[in-house]
Design a protein around this motif. Structure first.
Motif, short mmCIF file in Angstrom:
data_model
loop_
_atom_site.label_atom_id
_atom_site.label_comp_id
_atom_site.label_asym_id
_atom_site.label_seq_id
_atom_site.Cartn_x
_atom_site.Cartn_y
_atom_site.Cartn_z
N GLN A 4 0.87 -1.06 0.11
CA GLN A 4 0.08 0.05 -0.12
C GLN A 4 0.78 1.01 -0.08
OE1 GLN A 4 -3.32 0.09 0.05
NE2 GLN A 4 -3.17 2.31 -0.26
N ALA A 5 0.69 1.97 -0.97
CA ALA A 5 1.59 3.30 -1.25
C ALA A 5 0.76 4.48 -0.85
CB ALA A 5 2.06 3.19 -2.56
N ARG A 37 8.50 5.42 -11.11
CA ARG A 37 7.64 6.16 -11.40
C ARG A 37 7.25 6.37 -12.89
NH1 ARG A 37 11.36 11.70 -10.20
NH2 ARG A 37 12.62 11.50 -12.11
N GLN A 38 6.00 6.64 -13.24
CA GLN A 38 5.45 6.76 -14.55
C GLN A 38 4.68 7.83 -14.97
OE1 GLN A 38 3.41 2.97 -15.45
NE2 GLN A 38 3.97 3.20 -17.71
N VAL A 39 5.11 8.19 -16.12
CA VAL A 39 4.13 9.42 -16.54
C VAL A 39 3.29 9.01 -17.71
CG1 VAL A 39 5.58 11.51 -15.61
CG2 VAL A 39 5.80 10.34 -18.05
N TYR A 94 5.03 4.24 -7.78
CA TYR A 94 4.80 2.90 -7.22
C TYR A 94 5.88 2.27 -6.62
CZ TYR A 94 1.45 3.24 -11.38
OH TYR A 94 0.54 3.59 -12.33
N CYS A 95 5.38 1.60 -5.45
CA CYS A 95 6.38 0.80 -4.86
C CYS A 95 6.20 -0.61 -5.03
CB CYS A 95 6.04 1.03 -3.24
SG CYS A 95 4.75 0.11 -2.55
N ALA A 96 7.43 -1.26 -4.70
CA ALA A 96 7.36 -2.68 -5.28
C ALA A 96 8.48 -3.58 -4.47
CB ALA A 96 7.90 -2.93 -6.68
N GLY A 116 0.13 2.73 -6.46
CA GLY A 116 0.46 3.78 -7.12
C GLY A 116 0.02 5.10 -6.46
N THR A 117 0.77 6.40 -6.06
CA THR A 117 0.32 7.45 -5.49
C THR A 117 0.79 8.66 -6.28
OG1 THR A 117 0.34 8.70 -3.50
CG2 THR A 117 2.33 7.50 -4.03
N GLN A 118 -0.11 9.37 -6.55
CA GLN A 118 0.29 10.61 -7.49
C GLN A 118 1.20 11.71 -6.77
OE1 GLN A 118 -0.73 11.40 -11.11
NE2 GLN A 118 0.95 12.97 -10.66
N VAL A 119 2.40 12.11 -7.65
CA VAL A 119 2.95 13.21 -7.01
C VAL A 119 3.00 14.44 -7.92
CG1 VAL A 119 5.36 13.89 -6.37
CG2 VAL A 119 4.46 11.76 -5.44
#
Length: 123
Positions: A4-5, A37-39, A94-96, A116-119
């Motif tokens: 859980q991020a 991270r991903q955009v 995202y954490c993994a 995933g959590t938005q920054v």
């Protein structure tokens, strides 16, 4: 393992955020923990990783010196402290978790992922 991020949000450039990744179902003791991270329209990018047992850390060159990954045994949680944030750090983070003997920079090394959590970093 369920991850859980949390901790994302909106911050101005130069500000700080701390992301958390908590695990349930199993302890992290034999895992490497990573942040990616991903955009939109781009591949998922390695940010940082830590070996839970040894505390060995690794960082992407773009975040080295600004981000710090750490872990807290008692809470089975790892953290990504992000300082001096830049607009280009804007992404879903995202954490993994995965085996520590596989390449830490590769997303395919990780077999458990958080949601995933938005920054968002404004200029």
């Amino acid at each position: 393992v369920q991850l859980q991020a949390s901790g994302g949000g909106l911050v101005q450039a130069g500000g700080s955020l701390r992301l958390s990744c908590s695990a349930s179902g199993r302890t992290f003791s034999s895992y490497a923990l990573g942040w990616f991270r991903q955009v939109p329209g781009k591949e998922r990018e390695f940010v940082a990783a830590i070996n839970w047992a040894t505390a060995y850390t690794d960082y992407a060159s773009s975040v080295k010196g600004r981000f710090t990954i750490s872990r807290e045994y008692a809470k089975n949680t790892d953290y990504l402290q992000m300082n001096s944030l830049k607009p280009e750090d804007t992404a879903v983070y995202y954490c993994a978790a995965g085996p520590p003997y596989l390449p830490l920079h590769s997303s395919s090394s990780y077999n458990f992922w958080g949601q995933g959590t938005q920054v968002t970093v404004s200029s």
